[in-house]
Design a protein around this motif. Structure first.
Motif, PDB file in Angstrom:
ATOM      1  N   LYS A   1     -43.848  -3.479  30.459  1.00 17.50           N
ATOM      2  CA  LYS A   1     -43.353  -2.100  30.510  1.00 17.50           C
ATOM      3  C   LYS A   1     -42.402  -1.889  31.680  1.00 17.50           C
ATOM      4  N   ASN A   2     -42.551  -2.671  32.740  1.00 16.91           N
ATOM      5  CA  ASN A   2     -41.669  -2.537  33.894  1.00 16.91           C
ATOM      6  C   ASN A   2     -40.265  -3.065  33.597  1.00 16.91           C
ATOM      7  N   HIS A   3     -40.085  -3.690  32.444  1.00 10.35           N
ATOM      8  CA  HIS A   3     -38.783  -4.225  32.037  1.00 10.35           C
ATOM      9  C   HIS A   3     -38.070  -3.327  31.022  1.00 10.35           C
ATOM     10  N   VAL A   4     -38.662  -2.190  30.673  1.00 13.26           N
ATOM     11  CA  VAL A   4     -38.097  -1.343  29.618  1.00 13.26           C
ATOM     12  C   VAL A   4     -37.662   0.005  30.183  1.00 13.26           C
ATOM     13  N   VAL A   5     -36.408   0.365  29.901  1.00 21.86           N
ATOM     14  CA  VAL A   5     -35.842   1.658  30.287  1.00 21.86           C
ATOM     15  C   VAL A   5     -35.420   2.368  29.011  1.00 21.86           C
ATOM     16  N   LEU A   6     -35.724   3.657  28.920  1.00 19.16           N
ATOM     17  CA  LEU A   6     -35.283   4.414  27.751  1.00 19.16           C
ATOM     18  C   LEU A   6     -33.774   4.632  27.821  1.00 19.16           C
ATOM     19  N   GLY A   7     -33.136   4.571  26.698  1.00 24.66           N
ATOM     20  CA  GLY A   7     -31.691   4.763  26.648  1.00 24.66           C
ATOM     21  C   GLY A   7     -30.967   3.437  26.547  1.00 24.66           C
ATOM     22  N   LYS A   8     -29.656   3.519  26.570  1.00 21.93           N
ATOM     23  CA  LYS A   8     -28.824   2.329  26.443  1.00 21.93           C
ATOM     24  C   LYS A   8     -27.948   2.221  27.681  1.00 21.93           C
ATOM     25  N   LEU A   9     -28.352   1.402  28.621  1.00 23.92           N
ATOM     26  CA  LEU A   9     -27.604   1.217  29.865  1.00 23.92           C
ATOM     27  C   LEU A   9     -27.010  -0.178  29.909  1.00 23.92           C
ATOM     28  N   GLU A  10     -25.699  -0.240  29.898  1.00 23.70           N
ATOM     29  CA  GLU A  10     -25.029  -1.521  30.031  1.00 23.70           C
ATOM     30  C   GLU A  10     -24.815  -1.809  31.510  1.00 23.70           C
ATOM     31  N   ALA A  11     -24.437  -3.020  31.839  1.00 24.06           N
ATOM     32  CA  ALA A  11     -24.261  -3.415  33.239  1.00 24.06           C
ATOM     33  C   ALA A  11     -23.263  -2.504  33.956  1.00 24.06           C
TER      34      ALA A  11
ATOM     35  N   THR B   1     -26.322  -1.656  44.134  1.00 22.89           N
ATOM     36  CA  THR B   1     -24.985  -1.763  43.562  1.00 22.89           C
ATOM     37  C   THR B   1     -23.944  -2.234  44.572  1.00 22.89           C
ATOM     38  N   LYS B   2     -24.328  -2.392  45.822  1.00 24.97           N
ATOM     39  CA  LYS B   2     -23.374  -2.904  46.824  1.00 24.97           C
ATOM     40  C   LYS B   2     -23.372  -4.422  46.724  1.00 24.97           C
ATOM     41  N   GLY B   3     -22.203  -5.001  46.503  1.00 18.43           N
ATOM     42  CA  GLY B   3     -22.126  -6.456  46.323  1.00 18.43           C
ATOM     43  C   GLY B   3     -22.591  -6.820  44.927  1.00 18.43           C
ATOM     44  N   THR B   4     -23.534  -7.728  44.840  1.00 17.12           N
ATOM     45  CA  THR B   4     -24.072  -8.179  43.559  1.00 17.12           C
ATOM     46  C   THR B   4     -25.044  -7.146  43.004  1.00 17.12           C
ATOM     47  N   LEU B   5     -24.921  -6.834  41.717  1.00 18.22           N
ATOM     48  CA  LEU B   5     -25.852  -5.916  41.065  1.00 18.22           C
ATOM     49  C   LEU B   5     -27.237  -6.542  41.042  1.00 18.22           C
ATOM     50  N   LEU B   6     -28.233  -5.816  41.559  1.00 21.88           N
ATOM     51  CA  LEU B   6     -29.618  -6.277  41.565  1.00 21.88           C
ATOM     52  C   LEU B   6     -30.526  -5.162  41.073  1.00 21.88           C
ATOM     53  N   LEU B   7     -31.563  -5.527  40.356  1.00 21.46           N
ATOM     54  CA  LEU B   7     -32.645  -4.617  40.012  1.00 21.46           C
ATOM     55  C   LEU B   7     -33.866  -5.168  40.721  1.00 21.46           C
TER      56      LEU B   7
ATOM     57  N   PRO C   1     -28.980  -9.834  37.055  1.00 18.36           N
ATOM     58  CA  PRO C   1     -28.714 -10.101  35.642  1.00 18.36           C
ATOM     59  C   PRO C   1     -27.851 -11.356  35.495  1.00 18.36           C
ATOM     60  N   VAL C   2     -28.356 -12.329  34.749  1.00 18.47           N
ATOM     61  CA  VAL C   2     -27.611 -13.577  34.543  1.00 18.47           C
ATOM     62  C   VAL C   2     -26.923 -13.604  33.176  1.00 18.47           C
ATOM     63  N   MET C   3     -27.412 -12.809  32.257  1.00 17.37           N
ATOM     64  CA  MET C   3     -26.780 -12.640  30.940  1.00 17.37           C
ATOM     65  C   MET C   3     -26.874 -11.153  30.588  1.00 17.37           C
ATOM     66  N   PRO C   4     -25.997 -10.331  31.164  1.00 20.73           N
ATOM     67  CA  PRO C   4     -26.076  -8.892  30.900  1.00 20.73           C
ATOM     68  C   PRO C   4     -25.521  -8.532  29.521  1.00 20.73           C
ATOM     69  N   ASP C   5     -25.864  -7.324  29.090  1.00 26.41           N
ATOM     70  CA  ASP C   5     -25.285  -6.700  27.896  1.00 26.41           C
ATOM     71  C   ASP C   5     -25.471  -7.489  26.610  1.00 26.41           C
TER      72      ASP C   5
ATOM     73  N   VAL D   1     -29.958  -2.673  24.376  1.00 23.34           N
ATOM     74  CA  VAL D   1     -29.263  -3.691  25.154  1.00 23.34           C
ATOM     75  C   VAL D   1     -30.281  -4.424  26.014  1.00 23.34           C
ATOM     76  N   VAL D   2     -30.162  -5.733  26.083  1.00 24.33           N
ATOM     77  CA  VAL D   2     -31.044  -6.554  26.907  1.00 24.33           C
ATOM     78  C   VAL D   2     -30.204  -7.206  27.997  1.00 24.33           C
ATOM     79  N   HIS D   3     -30.748  -7.212  29.201  1.00 27.70           N
ATOM     80  CA  HIS D   3     -30.124  -7.925  30.316  1.00 27.70           C
ATOM     81  C   HIS D   3     -31.084  -9.043  30.712  1.00 27.70           C
ATOM     82  N   VAL D   4     -30.688 -10.277  30.510  1.00 28.52           N
ATOM     83  CA  VAL D   4     -31.530 -11.406  30.910  1.00 28.52           C
ATOM     84  C   VAL D   4     -31.444 -11.509  32.433  1.00 28.52           C
ATOM     85  N   MET D   5     -32.594 -11.484  33.080  1.00 28.75           N
ATOM     86  CA  MET D   5     -32.660 -11.459  34.541  1.00 28.75           C
ATOM     87  C   MET D   5     -33.092 -12.820  35.070  1.00 28.75           C
ATOM     88  N   ASP D   6     -32.829 -13.070  36.354  1.00 25.35           N
ATOM     89  CA  ASP D   6     -33.166 -14.367  36.932  1.00 25.35           C
ATOM     90  C   ASP D   6     -34.605 -14.438  37.448  1.00 25.35           C
TER      91      ASP D   6
END
Length: 82
Positions: free
Chosen positions: A15-25, A48-54, A59-63, A70-75
């Motif tokens: 559940k910590n990996h799911v956000v409602l809505g469609k957010l692209e990188a 958002t400063k420098g490299t995008l991090l959550l 995200p290694v394979m965004p969008d 939309v799924v963002h594959v994370m490292d």
């Protein structure tokens, strides 16, 4: 293996990996640095400063378009905060 055996903990992590809505990188990158993004299991900090991090995950394979959003594959895994 321990996480797979603990259904409650596994559900919290998923559940910590799911956000409602469609957010692209690009949408995430427009957020204010260190803003919190609400997930179904809590929240993650978006940097958002420098490299995008959550939290500390990049995200290694965004969008990746899927049938329900939309799924963002994370490292790394986004663990819920205690």
């Amino acid at each position: 293996q321990a996480l797979l055996a603990d259904r409650k903990a596994l559900t919290a992590v998923l559940k910590n990996h799911v956000v409602l809505g469609k957010l692209e990188a690009a949408d995430l990158a427009k957020l204010k640095d260190k803003s919190k993004l609400k997930t179904l299991g809590g929240s993650v900090v978006v940097r958002t400063k420098g490299t995008l991090l959550l939290d500390n995950s990049k995200p290694v394979m965004p969008d990746q378009k899927v049938s329900n959003g939309v799924v963002h594959v994370m490292d790394r895994v986004l663990l819920p905060k205690p």
